[in-house]
Design a protein around this motif. Structure first.
Motif, PDB file in Angstrom:
ATOM      1  N   MET A  15       0.825  -1.211   0.000  1.00 24.93           N
ATOM      2  CA  MET A  15       0.000   0.000   0.000  1.00 24.93           C
ATOM      3  C   MET A  15       0.858   1.260   0.000  1.00 24.93           C
ATOM      4  SD  MET A  15      -3.378  -0.928   2.293  1.00 24.93           S
ATOM      5  CE  MET A  15      -2.577  -1.851   3.612  1.00 24.93           C
ATOM      6  N   GLU A  16       2.015   1.209   0.683  1.00 23.98           N
ATOM      7  CA  GLU A  16       2.941   2.346   0.645  1.00 23.98           C
ATOM      8  C   GLU A  16       3.437   2.597  -0.784  1.00 23.98           C
ATOM      9  OE1 GLU A  16       6.025   1.373   3.377  1.00 23.98           O
ATOM     10  OE2 GLU A  16       4.893   1.961   5.154  1.00 23.98           O
ATOM     11  N   GLU A  17       3.597   1.510  -1.565  1.00 28.67           N
ATOM     12  CA  GLU A  17       4.045   1.628  -2.952  1.00 28.67           C
ATOM     13  C   GLU A  17       2.876   1.864  -3.909  1.00 28.67           C
ATOM     14  OE1 GLU A  17       7.153   1.698  -3.971  1.00 28.67           O
ATOM     15  OE2 GLU A  17       7.950   1.420  -1.939  1.00 28.67           O
ATOM     16  N   GLU A  18       1.668   2.016  -3.372  1.00 26.48           N
ATOM     17  CA  GLU A  18       0.456   2.299  -4.153  1.00 26.48           C
ATOM     18  C   GLU A  18       0.109   1.167  -5.117  1.00 26.48           C
ATOM     19  OE1 GLU A  18       0.747   6.153  -5.966  1.00 26.48           O
ATOM     20  OE2 GLU A  18       1.079   7.172  -4.051  1.00 26.48           O
ATOM     21  N   TYR A  19       0.293  -0.080  -4.679  1.00 26.52           N
ATOM     22  CA  TYR A  19      -0.122  -1.227  -5.468  1.00 26.52           C
ATOM     23  C   TYR A  19      -1.639  -1.370  -5.398  1.00 26.52           C
ATOM     24  CZ  TYR A  19       4.695  -2.956  -5.962  1.00 26.52           C
ATOM     25  OH  TYR A  19       6.018  -3.102  -6.279  1.00 26.52           O
ATOM     26  N   ASP A  20      -2.210  -2.031  -6.398  1.00 29.61           N
ATOM     27  CA  ASP A  20      -3.652  -2.286  -6.340  1.00 29.61           C
ATOM     28  C   ASP A  20      -3.918  -3.463  -5.402  1.00 29.61           C
ATOM     29  OD1 ASP A  20      -3.064  -4.629  -7.739  1.00 29.61           O
ATOM     30  OD2 ASP A  20      -3.718  -3.829  -9.667  1.00 29.61           O
ATOM     31  N   TYR A  68      -6.449  -4.008   4.277  1.00 30.68           N
ATOM     32  CA  TYR A  68      -6.699  -3.162   3.114  1.00 30.68           C
ATOM     33  C   TYR A  68      -7.878  -2.212   3.355  1.00 30.68           C
ATOM     34  CZ  TYR A  68      -7.339  -1.863  -1.783  1.00 30.68           C
ATOM     35  OH  TYR A  68      -7.447  -1.153  -2.959  1.00 30.68           O
ATOM     36  N   ALA A  72      -6.207   4.533   7.535  1.00 35.05           N
ATOM     37  CA  ALA A  72      -4.753   4.699   7.621  1.00 35.05           C
ATOM     38  C   ALA A  72      -4.292   4.915   9.057  1.00 35.05           C
ATOM     39  CB  ALA A  72      -4.310   5.873   6.743  1.00 35.05           C
TER      40      ALA A  72
END
Length: 212
Positions: A15-20, A68, A72
């Motif tokens: 999520m930090e890397e903005e993956y789906d 997910y 945050a």
């Protein structure tokens, strides 16, 4: 606790890397099970044995998808607790890996290898998939504690349930102390390439010599 912690660490980094959501699931599962899969591959245990761990697979997936959906702010509160769970997972998985190899009567070196791979393999795979330098190789004393499990069980110093429980407590304690005090292994940096500023200074010096 180890499966939950490792699955959560993979999901958080994704999520930090903005993956789906698919990428989040892949990184979470890789962190939780990657080390065990690599160990099985090297010591001859069928990799398909992973599919018999239905409860653990479902636990990891549930952790990933719940995380997910969390706000945050909740995830930020989880991370300090996750350090402790991560230490639990390291201790449990490194001992498990060493026991697998020791029970197969493999050489001590293989027992140590199995211990280290099981303990840190998932984290390394997670970081590589996230495009990061593996944390265990640069910032923290991590693999050393997994190696301790392999050495102790490979030489038969910690046979039996009570001794294994003591070993678990030692690894857990040492891992938490290394985090708290910031212990690191010695490292050396070799820089063979000049920075842009250094190149400009060198070029300026040569121009001054020509002018003289």
């Amino acid at each position: 606790m180890g499966i939950v912690a490792f699955a959560a660490s993979g999901a958080i980094i994704a999520m930090e890397e903005e993956y789906d959501i698919f990428g989040v699931a892949v990184l979470g599962m890789a962190a939780a099970f990657g080390g065990g899969v690599v160990r099985n591959l090297f010591i001859g245990i069928p990799i398909t044995s992973l599919w018999s761990q239905g409860l653990l697979l479902n636990t990891a997936l549930a952790t990933i998808f719940l995380l997910y959906l969390f706000p945050a702010v909740w995830i930020r509160k989880w991370q300090p607790i996750a350090t402790f769970f991560d230490a639990v997972g390291l201790a449990a998985f490194s001992i498990q890996g060493a026991l697998f190899a020791a029970r197969m009567e493999l050489p001590v070196g293989v027992v140590i290898f199995a211990s280290v791979v099981t303990g840190i393999g998932g984290g390394v795979i997670r970081d590589v998939l996230a495009g990061r330098k593996p944390l265990v190789f640069r910032d923290e004393i991590y693999a050393l504690w997994a190696m301790l499990a392999g050495i102790s069980l490979g030489f038969g110093w910690m046979d039996g349930q009570i001794r294994s429980a003591v070993l678990f407590a030692v690894i857990l304690t040492m891992r938490m102390l290394s985090v708290y005090y910031g212990w690191k292994l010695p490292r050396r940096k070799l820089d063979f390439h000049q920075s842009a500023d250094q190149r400009r200074l060198a070029a300026g010096g040569k121009e001054e010599e020509r002018a003289l």
